[in-house]
Design a protein around this motif. Structure first.
Motif, PDB file in Angstrom:
ATOM      1  N   PRO A   1       0.813  -1.227   0.000  1.00  0.00           N
ATOM      2  CA  PRO A   1       0.000   0.000   0.000  1.00  0.00           C
ATOM      3  C   PRO A   1       0.841   1.270   0.000  1.00  0.00           C
ATOM      4  CG  PRO A   1      -0.946  -1.589   1.514  1.00  0.00           C
ATOM      5  CD  PRO A   1       0.375  -2.163   1.061  1.00  0.00           C
ATOM      6  N   ALA A   2       1.929   1.276   0.777  1.00  0.00           N
ATOM      7  CA  ALA A   2       2.786   2.464   0.814  1.00  0.00           C
ATOM      8  C   ALA A   2       3.472   2.683  -0.528  1.00  0.00           C
ATOM      9  CB  ALA A   2       3.821   2.331   1.933  1.00  0.00           C
ATOM     10  N   LYS A   3       3.862   1.598  -1.185  1.00  0.00           N
ATOM     11  CA  LYS A   3       4.516   1.732  -2.489  1.00  0.00           C
ATOM     12  C   LYS A   3       3.532   2.265  -3.522  1.00  0.00           C
ATOM     13  CE  LYS A   3       7.728   1.474  -5.557  1.00  0.00           C
ATOM     14  NZ  LYS A   3       8.872   2.417  -5.496  1.00  0.00           N
ATOM     15  N   ILE A   4       2.287   1.788  -3.506  1.00  0.00           N
ATOM     16  CA  ILE A   4       1.277   2.312  -4.426  1.00  0.00           C
ATOM     17  C   ILE A   4       1.089   3.808  -4.209  1.00  0.00           C
ATOM     18  CG2 ILE A   4      -1.181   2.258  -5.016  1.00  0.00           C
ATOM     19  CD1 ILE A   4      -1.111  -0.761  -4.422  1.00  0.00           C
ATOM     20  N   HIS A   5       0.976   4.216  -2.942  1.00  0.00           N
ATOM     21  CA  HIS A   5       0.841   5.641  -2.617  1.00  0.00           C
ATOM     22  C   HIS A   5       2.031   6.421  -3.170  1.00  0.00           C
ATOM     23  CE1 HIS A   5      -0.374   8.695   0.748  1.00  0.00           C
ATOM     24  NE2 HIS A   5      -0.114   9.290  -0.395  1.00  0.00           N
ATOM     25  N   SER A   6       3.222   5.872  -2.981  1.00  0.00           N
ATOM     26  CA  SER A   6       4.437   6.548  -3.430  1.00  0.00           C
ATOM     27  C   SER A   6       4.467   6.694  -4.949  1.00  0.00           C
ATOM     28  CB  SER A   6       5.658   5.757  -2.961  1.00  0.00           C
ATOM     29  OG  SER A   6       6.838   6.220  -3.568  1.00  0.00           O
ATOM     30  N   VAL A   7       4.148   5.617  -5.673  1.00  0.00           N
ATOM     31  CA  VAL A   7       4.185   5.679  -7.133  1.00  0.00           C
ATOM     32  C   VAL A   7       3.147   6.664  -7.665  1.00  0.00           C
ATOM     33  CG1 VAL A   7       3.954   4.375  -9.279  1.00  0.00           C
ATOM     34  CG2 VAL A   7       5.042   3.310  -7.309  1.00  0.00           C
ATOM     35  N   VAL A   8       1.948   6.631  -7.075  1.00  0.00           N
ATOM     36  CA  VAL A   8       0.896   7.555  -7.489  1.00  0.00           C
ATOM     37  C   VAL A   8       1.345   8.999  -7.286  1.00  0.00           C
ATOM     38  CG1 VAL A   8      -1.400   8.414  -6.883  1.00  0.00           C
ATOM     39  CG2 VAL A   8      -1.043   5.969  -7.220  1.00  0.00           C
ATOM     40  N   ASP A   9       1.980   9.272  -6.144  1.00  0.00           N
ATOM     41  CA  ASP A   9       2.472  10.625  -5.875  1.00  0.00           C
ATOM     42  C   ASP A   9       3.565  11.024  -6.861  1.00  0.00           C
ATOM     43  OD1 ASP A   9       0.762  11.067  -3.795  1.00  0.00           O
ATOM     44  OD2 ASP A   9       2.249  10.803  -2.207  1.00  0.00           O
ATOM     45  N   ARG A  10       4.524  10.132  -7.065  1.00  0.00           N
ATOM     46  CA  ARG A  10       5.705  10.507  -7.845  1.00  0.00           C
ATOM     47  C   ARG A  10       5.401  10.629  -9.334  1.00  0.00           C
ATOM     48  NH1 ARG A  10      11.265   8.557  -5.202  1.00  0.00           N
ATOM     49  NH2 ARG A  10      11.063   6.582  -6.316  1.00  0.00           N
ATOM     50  N   CYS A  11       4.442   9.855  -9.837  1.00  0.00           N
ATOM     51  CA  CYS A  11       4.148   9.997 -11.266  1.00  0.00           C
ATOM     52  C   CYS A  11       3.478  11.337 -11.559  1.00  0.00           C
ATOM     53  CB  CYS A  11       3.291   8.834 -11.770  1.00  0.00           C
ATOM     54  SG  CYS A  11       1.557   8.845 -11.311  1.00  0.00           S
ATOM     55  N   ILE A  12       2.995  12.032 -10.496  1.00  0.00           N
ATOM     56  CA  ILE A  12       2.434  13.373 -10.657  1.00  0.00           C
ATOM     57  C   ILE A  12       3.481  14.442 -10.337  1.00  0.00           C
ATOM     58  CG2 ILE A  12       0.673  14.982  -9.830  1.00  0.00           C
ATOM     59  CD1 ILE A  12      -1.039  12.504  -9.139  1.00  0.00           C
ATOM     60  N   THR A  13       4.096  14.322  -9.151  1.00  0.00           N
ATOM     61  CA  THR A  13       5.003  15.385  -8.690  1.00  0.00           C
ATOM     62  C   THR A  13       6.270  15.484  -9.550  1.00  0.00           C
ATOM     63  OG1 THR A  13       6.014  13.904  -7.052  1.00  0.00           O
ATOM     64  CG2 THR A  13       4.186  15.273  -6.315  1.00  0.00           C
ATOM     65  N   PHE A  14       6.675  14.389 -10.185  1.00  0.00           N
ATOM     66  CA  PHE A  14       7.901  14.432 -10.986  1.00  0.00           C
ATOM     67  C   PHE A  14       7.655  14.831 -12.432  1.00  0.00           C
ATOM     68  CE2 PHE A  14       9.735  12.542  -7.335  1.00  0.00           C
ATOM     69  CZ  PHE A  14      11.104  12.714  -7.425  1.00  0.00           C
ATOM     70  N   LEU A  15       6.400  15.100 -12.799  1.00  0.00           N
ATOM     71  CA  LEU A  15       6.158  15.708 -14.096  1.00  0.00           C
ATOM     72  C   LEU A  15       6.812  17.093 -14.130  1.00  0.00           C
ATOM     73  CD1 LEU A  15       2.400  14.799 -14.705  1.00  0.00           C
ATOM     74  CD2 LEU A  15       4.357  13.964 -16.034  1.00  0.00           C
ATOM     75  N   SER A  16       7.143  17.567 -15.290  1.00  0.00           N
ATOM     76  CA  SER A  16       7.830  18.856 -15.405  1.00  0.00           C
ATOM     77  C   SER A  16       6.897  20.003 -15.026  1.00  0.00           C
ATOM     78  CB  SER A  16       8.328  19.064 -16.839  1.00  0.00           C
ATOM     79  OG  SER A  16       7.233  19.284 -17.708  1.00  0.00           O
ATOM     80  N   ASP A  17       7.496  21.140 -14.676  1.00  0.00           N
ATOM     81  CA  ASP A  17       6.707  22.341 -14.392  1.00  0.00           C
ATOM     82  C   ASP A  17       5.889  22.761 -15.608  1.00  0.00           C
ATOM     83  OD1 ASP A  17       7.633  22.438 -11.825  1.00  0.00           O
ATOM     84  OD2 ASP A  17       9.135  23.995 -12.196  1.00  0.00           O
ATOM     85  N   ASP A  18       6.442  22.533 -16.803  1.00  0.00           N
ATOM     86  CA  ASP A  18       5.697  22.870 -18.021  1.00  0.00           C
ATOM     87  C   ASP A  18       4.412  22.057 -18.115  1.00  0.00           C
ATOM     88  OD1 ASP A  18       7.590  24.720 -18.791  1.00  0.00           O
ATOM     89  OD2 ASP A  18       8.626  23.361 -20.176  1.00  0.00           O
ATOM     90  N   ASP A  19       4.479  20.781 -17.762  1.00  0.00           N
ATOM     91  CA  ASP A  19       3.280  19.941 -17.793  1.00  0.00           C
ATOM     92  C   ASP A  19       2.248  20.427 -16.783  1.00  0.00           C
ATOM     93  OD1 ASP A  19       3.915  18.106 -19.828  1.00  0.00           O
ATOM     94  OD2 ASP A  19       5.194  16.965 -18.468  1.00  0.00           O
ATOM     95  N   HIS A  20       2.714  20.772 -15.579  1.00  0.00           N
ATOM     96  CA  HIS A  20       1.787  21.272 -14.554  1.00  0.00           C
ATOM     97  C   HIS A  20       1.139  22.584 -15.008  1.00  0.00           C
ATOM     98  CE1 HIS A  20       2.514  18.265 -11.523  1.00  0.00           C
ATOM     99  NE2 HIS A  20       3.822  18.443 -11.600  1.00  0.00           N
ATOM    100  N   GLN A  21       1.948  23.462 -15.597  1.00  0.00           N
ATOM    101  CA  GLN A  21       1.404  24.735 -16.062  1.00  0.00           C
ATOM    102  C   GLN A  21       0.425  24.541 -17.216  1.00  0.00           C
ATOM    103  OE1 GLN A  21       5.041  26.795 -16.864  1.00  0.00           O
ATOM    104  NE2 GLN A  21       5.332  27.450 -14.738  1.00  0.00           N
ATOM    105  N   ASP A  22       0.717  23.585 -18.079  1.00  0.00           N
ATOM    106  CA  ASP A  22      -0.186  23.290 -19.184  1.00  0.00           C
ATOM    107  C   ASP A  22      -1.514  22.763 -18.652  1.00  0.00           C
ATOM    108  OD1 ASP A  22      -0.884  22.887 -21.984  1.00  0.00           O
ATOM    109  OD2 ASP A  22      -0.688  20.752 -21.565  1.00  0.00           O
ATOM    110  N   ALA A  23      -1.455  21.896 -17.642  1.00  0.00           N
ATOM    111  CA  ALA A  23      -2.682  21.340 -17.060  1.00  0.00           C
ATOM    112  C   ALA A  23      -3.500  22.416 -16.366  1.00  0.00           C
ATOM    113  CB  ALA A  23      -2.335  20.229 -16.074  1.00  0.00           C
TER     114      ALA A  23
END
Length: 415
Positions: free
Chosen positions: A346-368
């Motif tokens: 469960p902790a690993k799932i939480h971690s992967v879910v978080d990191r696949c979002i937070t490690f996207l580039s700032d450009d991707d976040h700004q585009d979204a």
């Protein structure tokens, strides 16, 4: 809206009264300045409050940090309200901390709180004491990990100590969850339908997109998805049941930016924990594992994870012993490691879910975030295209996602 209208002079007077411990002052002026771009603080708007005041003909200036509900973003407003983000943080500072201090517990690992009203929280600006973040998304080294786990041990141990002392005083078992179950309910991993659970479902859907991008290795993508879904179903079903392990208050969002460090002579002198907007109740191992899995790389964990878990438990048990309690009777080392084994996936799932979002580039976040429509689509519907784009365009993101998802697959099929 003028920034000075975010907080009134009357509210500033309440802040200053708690800060000084009296009302023998007069406010001459106050300023409010935005902390940063709001990409890292979407659930709230973050500011500095500086107050120039006079005490017995002496001029003084003090600076605070404060956050207010982000009503300008309707999508995040909905999620913030759904998960009780402000209510949880206010509860921690205004209820939990005073209760802990009433039993002689320090709470030295969190900023001081000076004001809390619905959707406004004013805190000590720990940057004034030279606390600062590590670089965003950079893995933590062993020294920083150990200091974070020492802080986390205090955060977990002090509520347990409060429960133990209160139980002795009452002559019956007391727990925070019995008294405050509603505010401590996990609103993200929940069976109810709300903005936060829709966000999480979209995040899980993004994880399935990643599986399609990761090379197979003896296990088909279809079998991986089927096994992952079974694990997710079991996690959701277990939310309604007791874990059977000793529990405490949990932070629930332990990425590196929620730890602040103070340095002396290039060594870590102190560590503070911030942002209690996902506060909940559960086994400490959930927080410990989420922290380690979210802030380190696999090669580092292979070398140091056992050492880090031992370090955490030593710190945790020493805090209990300092107050006269035997760790083996509260949370034994055997029980702690058993709970770590139970919650690793469960902790690993939480971690992967978080990191696949937070490690996207700032450009991707700004585009979204360029419009309310695109942001809502990103949060609730189509996370996959951002993940695929990041995976294809960013070598560092691709390397991390392959590592994370492969490790998750290995964990699931090893059980």
């Amino acid at each position: 809206m003028e920034l000075c209208n975010i907080l009134s002079k009357a509210q500033c007077e309440k802040v200053l009264e708690k800060y000084t411990g009296n009302r023998e002052f007069s406010i001459k002026r106050y300023w409010i300045n935005p902390l940063q771009s709001q990409l890292d603080g979407l659930m709230c708007e973050q500011y500095f409050l500086k107050i120039h005041y006079q005490v017995r003909d002496e001029d003084k200036t003090v600076q605070f940090f404060f956050k207010v509900l982000n009503e300008a973003n309707p999508v995040m407003y909905e999620i913030t309200r759904n998960i009780y983000a402000f209510e949880k943080e206010s509860f921690y500072y205004e209820t939990v901390v005073p209760l802990l201090k009433s039993k002689g517990l320090s709470c030295s690992y969190v900023p001081k709180s000076y004001f809390s009203e619905p959707f406004v929280i004013v805190l000590e600006d720990v940057a004034q004491r030279s606390f600062k973040c590590t670089p965003k998304n950079k893995p933590l080294d062993l020294e920083h990990c150990k200091k974070c786990l020492e802080t986390l041990a205090k955060f977990h141990a002090e509520p347990i100590l409060y429960e133990l002392v209160t139980s002795d005083e009452l002559g019956k078992i007391y727990s925070f969850n019995d008294e405050f179950s509603e505010i401590l309910e996990d609103k993200v991993f929940s069976a109810e339908e709300n903005g936060a659970t829709r966000f999480m479902k979209c995040s899980i859907k993004g994880l399935f997109f990643l599986i399609d991008l990761i090379p197979e290795n003896g296990i088909s993508k279809t079998d991986f998805k089927t096994a992952l879904q079974a694990v997710l179903d079991a996690i959701m079903a277990s939310q309604e049941n007791s874990t059977g392990f000793r529990s405490s208050l949990l932070h629930g969002d332990l990425w590196s930016n929620n730890f602040l460090f103070r340095y002396e002579n290039n060594e870590i002198a102190d560590c503070a924990l911030v942002d209690f907007q996902t506060l909940k109740y559960g086994p400490p191992s959930l927080d410990v594992l989420q922290f380690v899995l979210t802030n380190t790389r696999k090669s580092f964990r292979e070398q140091h994870q056992v050492e880090l878990l031992k370090h955490y438990y030593r710190c945790f048990s020493s805090l209990l012993m300092a107050r006269g309690f035997q760790p083996e009777k509260v949370l034994s080392e055997t029980e702690f490691y058993k709970s770590c084994k139970a919650f690793t996936v469960p902790a690993k799932i939480h971690s992967v879910v978080d990191r696949c979002i937070t490690f996207l580039s700032d450009d991707d976040h700004q585009d979204a975030a360029k419009s309310e429509e695109t942001f809502a689509n990103y949060l609730f519907e189509d996370r996959g295209r951002y993940i695929v784009r990041g995976f294809e365009a960013n070598e560092a993101y691709r390397e991390l996602m392959i590592e994370d998802v492969t490790e998750l697959r290995d964990m699931i099929f090893a059980t």
